[in-house]
Design a protein around this motif. Structure first.
Motif, short mmCIF file in Angstrom:
data_model
loop_
_atom_site.label_atom_id
_atom_site.label_comp_id
_atom_site.label_asym_id
_atom_site.label_seq_id
_atom_site.Cartn_x
_atom_site.Cartn_y
_atom_site.Cartn_z
N THR A 572 6.24 -2.28 -9.14
CA THR A 572 7.04 -2.38 -7.82
C THR A 572 5.96 -1.59 -6.74
N PRO A 573 5.50 -2.72 -6.19
CA PRO A 573 4.53 -2.13 -4.72
C PRO A 573 5.36 -1.74 -3.73
N THR A 574 4.61 -0.74 -2.91
CA THR A 574 5.35 -0.22 -1.77
C THR A 574 4.89 -1.40 -0.30
N ALA A 575 5.67 -1.49 0.60
CA ALA A 575 5.30 -2.46 1.87
C ALA A 575 3.86 -1.80 2.10
N GLU A 576 3.33 -0.70 2.01
CA GLU A 576 2.17 -0.09 2.51
C GLU A 576 0.91 -0.82 1.68
N ASP A 577 1.18 -0.78 0.44
CA ASP A 577 0.35 -1.34 -0.48
C ASP A 577 -0.03 -2.88 -0.28
N ILE A 578 1.12 -3.63 -0.03
CA ILE A 578 0.87 -5.08 0.10
C ILE A 578 0.23 -5.21 1.63
N LYS A 579 0.47 -4.35 2.61
CA LYS A 579 -0.13 -4.45 4.01
C LYS A 579 -1.59 -4.27 3.80
#
Length: 605
Positions: A572-579
């Protein structure tokens, strides 16, 4: 006939009817014999025949419901103060049955649901939270003593007023408290198997609770579990297992202990049951890729150390993982088994060729050729092998590279083992790791060696060397130590010296030197986590590019949603990881921000 002719509009007549009606009902509620019951039945029949809405309901039903409301409000207050939660609920159910029976015998059937609602309001709704929280008999007390029949009683009660949530909240808080205590206890973390066994026992316990207390109805012998309760319990277990960041590692260790030869291995008939239990916890993991990383490492050790208790069971578990999460999740695991099979064929061909050509080597050798992308192979220094072993290993390498041009072989000596013949009063056959074999063969030429000298002669990493020496100096119940450490103290220092034990004794001719298994250190755990994080970057990059290639242009929020959905079965990645990965891909010109909107991206072919 109408109400006016019957005198039912006369207030005095209505009052007398109401008084007589309630007297009859009061007698029945008090357990007395009501000789005028037939009168009530006939009165109801007459009123309904005249006009249900204008006669029966205002003249009989409404006064009955109002008096019943007053009666049950007073009874509830008095009885609640002196009764336990289960006794109070039994009283409520008894009253409900009585009123239903009374309606069927003496009143119109449309009154049934109305009198039920009166009892629900006056005896349950008003007291529901107090019933659940009542000291020494409420929901918490039932859970502490695991009184499932009473929990079933409470569930049936709150279900009557559509307030199962109030009870479920107490159950899930109780579960969470006990579950977190289990998985976060520092002492328990020293025994990972106990944590997994504890969580499995807890899951089985709450499965029993759902099946016996939280079912809606039974259909064709199958109990239909309350969805709200089932979802809440599952969500709570998800919170529990993900609260300990080492749970994926512990779960892999648990299945390793069951599939590895030894005291903890399973009987054939137990595999499916244990696999299903493990998969139940595996589904709760948010970091399934971390489990995969550890499982691959543990599987490699079982395969290479010939520790698998059953290859069929190993494949069965991987098959279950594949069914749940697809080929991508298990492809490397299946590749490891494929390598082992190919290696067997390779060794058969190698030995056949040696026999045909009458070739001989200084020692027998068995090599497993591992595909780098499948196996968790660490980078290691080139260990200096004894001359006889070195020549044999080079002989196989020449054969293999001639048969497979363009490939490259690197020996992973930290993963191997060796059989040696040792003479100490009599001859023994000892099984040791490859590192230990390299160490022991130095004592063919010297009686006394220092740690520093052994390091220089073997080129084994100091940490691995110390682990190997500890095992050789260890004396289990079955045999004495092979090497003796001359200086005092347990720790091995650079100046420590070792001698061969000429007085070695063993109960058995064949001796296996057990390796000291070290728990993963904090540094090793960080290294593993670092590898996982690095793998996640590449996975996110691949998924983002796949989405962009398909959509060409997409809003930031939609891209986040699609990426999270596509990797959810692994982590489960965070939105920050994807950004961060989006920014990296923009820098590498896989995509760009739209000139029309900063929140929109374009794919660059």
């Amino acid at each position: 006939i109408n109400a006016e002719y019957m005198g039912l509009k006369d207030v005095r007549v209505l009052e007398r009817l109401r008084t007589l009606t309630m007297k009859i009902i009061q007698q029945e509620r008090n357990g007395e014999i009501a000789p005028q019951r037939l009168f009530l039945k006939n009165l109801t029949k007459m009123m309904v025949e005249v006009n249900k809405h204008e006669v029966y309901q205002p003249c009989l039903e409404e006064p009955f419901l109002k008096d019943s409301s007053d009666y049950y409000r007073l009874e509830a207050a008095n009885y609640f103060a002196v009764s336990t939660t289960p006794d109070y609920i039994r009283k409520v159910f008894k009253r409900l049955d009585e009123e239903r029976d009374r309606v069927e015998r003496c009143l119109d059937e449309t009154t049934k649901i109305k009198i039920e609602n009166v009892i629900k309001q006056e005896m349950i709704n008003i007291y529901v939270q107090q019933l659940i929280e009542k000291e020494n008999s409420g929901c918490l007390s039932m859970l502490n003593d695991w009184r499932i029949e009473e929990l079933r009683l409470l569930y049936e009660c709150v279900k009557l007023i559509d307030n199962v949530q109030a009870m479920v909240n107490v159950v899930k808080d109780y579960l969470l408290q006990n579950g977190l205590k289990l998985v976060t206890d520092p002492e328990a973390n020293q025994q990972p198997m106990n944590i997994i066994d504890g969580v499995l026992d807890l899951r089985e316990k709450y499965t029993q609770l759902l099946n016996q207390a939280f079912y809606n109805h039974i259909e064709e012998g199958r109990r239909h579990i309350d969805k709200l309760a089932e979802t809440s319990i599952n969500k709570t277990f998800e919170d529990i297992v993900n609260r300990n960041h080492r749970f994926p590692e512990y779960l892999s260790l648990y299945i390793d202990s069951k599939l590895r030869k030894g005291k903890t291995q399973l009987r054939d008939e137990e595999y499916d049951l244990v696999f299903d239990k493990v998969l139940l916890l595996f589904r709760y993991l948010k970091e399934k890729d971390v489990f995969e990383k550890y499982y691959k490492s543990h599987l490699a050790k079982r395969l290479l150390g010939q520790k698998c208790s059953s290859e069929e069971a190993e494949r069965a578990f991987i098959g279950k993982l594949k069914t749940e999460y697809g080929h991508q999740f298990t492809s490397k695991l299946e590749g490891m088994f494929q390598d082992m099979k190919i290696s067997q064929d390779t060794m058969t061909s190698y030995k056949n060729r040696m026999q045909v050509n009458s070739e001989k080597t200084h020692c027998d050798i068995t090599v497993q050729v591992l595909t780098t992308t499948y196996w968790p192979i660490p980078k290691t220094a080139n260990v200096k092998l004894p001359m006889e072993v070195d020549e044999t290993s080079r002989h196989f390498m020449r054969y293999y590279l001639n048969a497979h041009s363009g490939r490259k072989l690197n020996y992973q000596l930290n993963l191997g083992n060796a059989d040696l013949r040792m003479y100490a009063g009599k001859q023994y056959e000892i099984n040791v790791s490859t590192h230990q074999m390299v160490i022991l063969m130095l004592f063919n030429k010297a009686d006394n060696l220092s740690f520093t000298h052994i390091t220089e002669e073997t080129n084994i990493q100091p940490s691995d060397l110390k682990r190997a020496l500890f095992s050789l100096c260890h004396a289990p119940k079955t045999h004495s130590p092979i090497l003796l450490k001359q200086d005092a103290g347990k720790e091995i220092e650079d100046h420590s010296r070792f001698v061969f034990n000429q007085d070695f004794k063993s109960k058995f001719v064949k001796v296996k030197i057990s390796q000291i298994i070290q728990k993963e250190t904090d540094d090793e755990a960080k290294e593993t986590r670092g590898k996982v994080d690095e793998d996640r970057k590449w996975q996110l990059d691949a998924v983002i590019v796949r989405v962009m290639k398909s959509r060409k242009t997409i809003e930031h929020s939609m891209l986040l949603g699609e990426v999270m959905k596509m990797v959810a079965n692994r982590f489960t990645p965070t939105a920050e990881d994807i950004k961060k990965r989006i920014e990296s891909l923009i820098e590498r010109e896989y995509m760009e921000r739209s000139r029309d909107s900063r929140s929109k991206y374009n794919y660059l072919a």
